[in-house]
Scaffold this motif. Structure first.
Motif, PDB file in Angstrom:
ATOM      1  N   GLU A 222       0.832  -1.196   0.000  1.00 29.45           N
ATOM      2  CA  GLU A 222       0.000   0.000   0.000  1.00 29.45           C
ATOM      3  C   GLU A 222       0.872   1.253   0.000  1.00 29.45           C
ATOM      4  N   PRO A 223       0.317   2.393  -0.404  1.00 33.31           N
ATOM      5  CA  PRO A 223       1.102   3.637  -0.356  1.00 33.31           C
ATOM      6  C   PRO A 223       1.332   4.076   1.079  1.00 33.31           C
ATOM      7  N   LEU A 224       2.338   4.895   1.290  1.00 32.61           N
ATOM      8  CA  LEU A 224       2.586   5.431   2.626  1.00 32.61           C
ATOM      9  C   LEU A 224       1.433   6.337   3.023  1.00 32.61           C
ATOM     10  N   TYR A 225       1.049   6.231   4.279  1.00 39.08           N
ATOM     11  CA  TYR A 225      -0.102   6.972   4.770  1.00 39.08           C
ATOM     12  C   TYR A 225       0.216   8.454   4.939  1.00 39.08           C
ATOM     13  N   LEU A 226       1.440   8.757   5.374  1.00 32.52           N
ATOM     14  CA  LEU A 226       1.800  10.132   5.712  1.00 32.52           C
ATOM     15  C   LEU A 226       2.492  10.823   4.546  1.00 32.52           C
ATOM     16  N   SER A 227       2.266  12.115   4.442  1.00 32.06           N
ATOM     17  CA  SER A 227       2.992  12.922   3.462  1.00 32.06           C
ATOM     18  C   SER A 227       4.362  13.282   4.048  1.00 32.06           C
ATOM     19  N   ASN A 228       5.182  13.943   3.275  1.00 38.41           N
ATOM     20  CA  ASN A 228       6.528  14.292   3.735  1.00 38.41           C
ATOM     21  C   ASN A 228       6.592  15.712   4.274  1.00 38.41           C
ATOM     22  N   GLU A 229       5.538  16.105   4.983  1.00 36.79           N
ATOM     23  CA  GLU A 229       5.515  17.437   5.572  1.00 36.79           C
ATOM     24  C   GLU A 229       6.427  17.491   6.797  1.00 36.79           C
ATOM     25  N   PRO A 230       7.077  18.644   7.068  1.00 42.11           N
ATOM     26  CA  PRO A 230       7.957  18.754   8.235  1.00 42.11           C
ATOM     27  C   PRO A 230       7.192  18.531   9.548  1.00 42.11           C
ATOM     28  N   ILE A 231       7.856  17.919  10.498  1.00 42.10           N
ATOM     29  CA  ILE A 231       7.308  17.656  11.833  1.00 42.10           C
ATOM     30  C   ILE A 231       8.221  18.329  12.847  1.00 42.10           C
ATOM     31  N   GLU A 246       7.072   7.210   9.002  1.00 35.89           N
ATOM     32  CA  GLU A 246       5.818   6.478   8.792  1.00 35.89           C
ATOM     33  C   GLU A 246       5.553   5.540   9.961  1.00 35.89           C
ATOM     34  N   LEU A 247       6.590   4.840  10.425  1.00 36.60           N
ATOM     35  CA  LEU A 247       6.437   3.927  11.561  1.00 36.60           C
ATOM     36  C   LEU A 247       6.246   4.688  12.868  1.00 36.60           C
ATOM     37  N   LEU A 248       7.013   5.770  13.044  1.00 39.22           N
ATOM     38  CA  LEU A 248       6.968   6.526  14.298  1.00 39.22           C
ATOM     39  C   LEU A 248       5.622   7.195  14.519  1.00 39.22           C
ATOM     40  N   LEU A 249       4.968   7.601  13.439  1.00 40.57           N
ATOM     41  CA  LEU A 249       3.713   8.340  13.564  1.00 40.57           C
ATOM     42  C   LEU A 249       2.477   7.455  13.382  1.00 40.57           C
ATOM     43  N   SER A 250       2.673   6.162  13.170  1.00 40.25           N
ATOM     44  CA  SER A 250       1.537   5.245  13.016  1.00 40.25           C
ATOM     45  C   SER A 250       1.067   4.778  14.392  1.00 40.25           C
ATOM     46  N   ASP A 251      -0.175   5.065  14.729  1.00 43.86           N
ATOM     47  CA  ASP A 251      -0.700   4.733  16.062  1.00 43.86           C
ATOM     48  C   ASP A 251      -0.939   3.240  16.244  1.00 43.86           C
ATOM     49  N   ASP A 252      -1.000   2.472  15.141  1.00 43.95           N
ATOM     50  CA  ASP A 252      -1.270   1.036  15.256  1.00 43.95           C
ATOM     51  C   ASP A 252       0.004   0.192  15.308  1.00 43.95           C
ATOM     52  N   ILE A 253       1.144   0.847  15.473  1.00 42.22           N
ATOM     53  CA  ILE A 253       2.426   0.129  15.591  1.00 42.22           C
ATOM     54  C   ILE A 253       3.063   0.541  16.926  1.00 42.22           C
ATOM     55  N   PRO A 254       2.814  -0.194  18.005  1.00 41.42           N
ATOM     56  CA  PRO A 254       3.302   0.212  19.326  1.00 41.42           C
ATOM     57  C   PRO A 254       4.777  -0.075  19.579  1.00 41.42           C
TER      58      PRO A 254
END
Length: 443
Positions: A222-231, A246-254
């Motif tokens: 699947e495509p990456l869920y998040l865009s490459n916007e600055p955080i 992508e992994l750090l900001l995914s709430d379903d990956i603890p």
């Protein structure tokens, strides 16, 4: 043919269960090894814990008979604490000083010479994590081996978290048309792990490419869920950093693990993601940052002051990154910022045992200096609604009994790579500076 294995102290301190790892062969523990273990048993660290564990195990085995006469093990082998083969006469011709290592070598050499007088001599092998002990054994004509049973994976086979596939351009076009690809349809011949990333490149040599992620079930790309916007002012500078975010900001990956050389952005990216989740999204109530207190080089000893003052030198790399993220101008400003927020806690791992940590974004820096037992203790502290991120460089280990293939960080990466609740990325490109990248590559 059965063999005789003479164990060095570091093997037992690395893995107390090593006495059961030699099948039906004879395992010999020189008496000096017991003395060295006794000197470590009061340590309040992992080495002390292992020293106490091997002491208890040997005490329990005493019920089977006299250990210095040899006792049978459940695997068909034999365990013996050696008291007799201690003569230093033969070894003194080569190594004059009577050190602990040389006394262990003397036991192995005397066993070897005794076996050579037998009709059917058994090989005598010294097992040590110490490279110089193995070299000395070779000088004496003794076979020597590293203890590899605790090795999790060979360095060349470590899970990277992503792979690059060269495919026909029609496959890339299909992905952009339907926004997914079926893993079985790729006919790879091997499975892909949950949350593993795939870079598709055109096998015809054009610049056409795509960045995808395997879903939790491992069946779809699947495509990456998040865009490459600055955080928090931080944007990904390369593909691996984007995968990490992508992994750090995914709430379903603890559970997330990040490895990479110095300067690849592991700590900075994770802190930025943690601050966004805690301060902006309010997903977690607190950002907890911890790292093991393991010195590089000679320990400077006790530090003055209260707990926070003692911990400050150990935690300074964390504060350096926080100062960059908060754009503080003067020394001490970051302490005022953290005191005002109240939701960011920086501490040593020494105080984590026995805790339950729910609803927090937990960052464990320098996790390559943790043993398998220590990392199990830490990850098992994670409570409901928490996310834990383990960071480190397996090639920069300061712990005396760990290496790139046997440390706690590598252990977690390999054990969790097939689990739907975890994700991993190896960062390869340094972004700190051109000098830092050259230093990581050349030195």
């Amino acid at each position: 043919m059965r063999k005789i294995y003479v164990l060095d102290t570091n093997v037992l301190l690395q893995d107390p269960n090593s006495i059961f790892a030699f099948e039906d062969n004879e395992v010999v523990i020189p008496a000096i090894v017991l003395e060295e273990i006794d000197s470590k048993k009061r340590n309040a660290d992992e080495i002390g814990r292992n020293a106490r564990q091997i002491s208890r195990m040997l005490d329990n085995l005493r019920t089977r008979g006299r250990i210095h006469d040899g006792i049978k093990l459940d695997n068909g082998g034999k365990l013996k604490v050696e008291l007799n083969h201690r003569s230093f006469m033969k070894l003194q011709e080569v190594f004059g000083e009577i050190t602990s290592d040389n006394r262990i070598l003397a036991v192995a050499l005397n066993y070897h010479l005794e076996e050579q007088e037998q009709t059917d001599p058994r090989p005598v092998i010294i097992v040590s994590k110490d490279t110089l002990v193995r070299i000395k054994a070779d000088v004496l004509g003794l076979p020597a081996e590293d203890y590899l049973t605790d090795r999790i994976v060979n360095a060349s086979d470590m899970f990277m978290g992503y792979l690059t596939l060269r495919v026909h351009p029609s496959v890339i076009d299909e992905f952009y048309t339907y926004r997914f690809l079926s893993v079985p349809a790729l006919n790879l011949g091997y499975p892909l792990h949950p949350h593993e990333f795939v870079i598709l490149r055109d096998e015809m040599g054009t610049s056409k490419s795509a960045l995808l992620k395997v879903n939790a079930e491992g069946k779809k790309l699947e495509p990456l869920y998040l865009s490459n916007e600055p955080i928090w002012g931080i944007a990904a500078r390369n593909a691996q950093q984007r995968m990490a975010l992508e992994l750090l900001l995914s709430d379903d990956i603890p559970l997330v693990t990040l490895t990479g050389k110095a300067g690849t952005g592991k700590t900075l990216l994770t802190l930025a993601a943690g601050l966004m989740k805690v301060e902006d999204d309010r997903k977690y109530k607190k950002l907890l940052i911890a790292r093991p207190v393991v010195p590089m080089g000679k320990d400077i000893g006790y530090l003055p002051g209260e707990k926070d003052e003692k911990l400050r030198p150990w935690m300074q790399p964390i504060y350096d990154n926080l100062e960059f993220l908060f754009d503080t101008k003067k020394p001490g400003d970051i302490d005022k910022v953290l005191a005002g927020l109240g939701s960011i806690q920086v501490e040593a791992l020494t105080y984590i045992r026995g805790r339950s940590i729910p609803g927090q974004f937990i960052i464990i820096d320098e996790a390559q200096n943790l043993s398998k037992h220590e990392v199990k203790t830490i990850v098992s502290r994670v409570g409901e609604g928490s996310k834990i991120v383990l960071l480190g460089d397996p090639d920069q280990i300061d712990h005396p009994y760990l290496d790139a293939s046997s440390n706690g960080l590598t252990y977690v990466v390999e054990k969790f790579k097939e689990q739907q609740i975890s994700g991993h990325i190896t960062l390869e490109r340094g972004e700190r500076s051109h000098l830092a990248q050259l230093a990581a590559d050349l030195l």
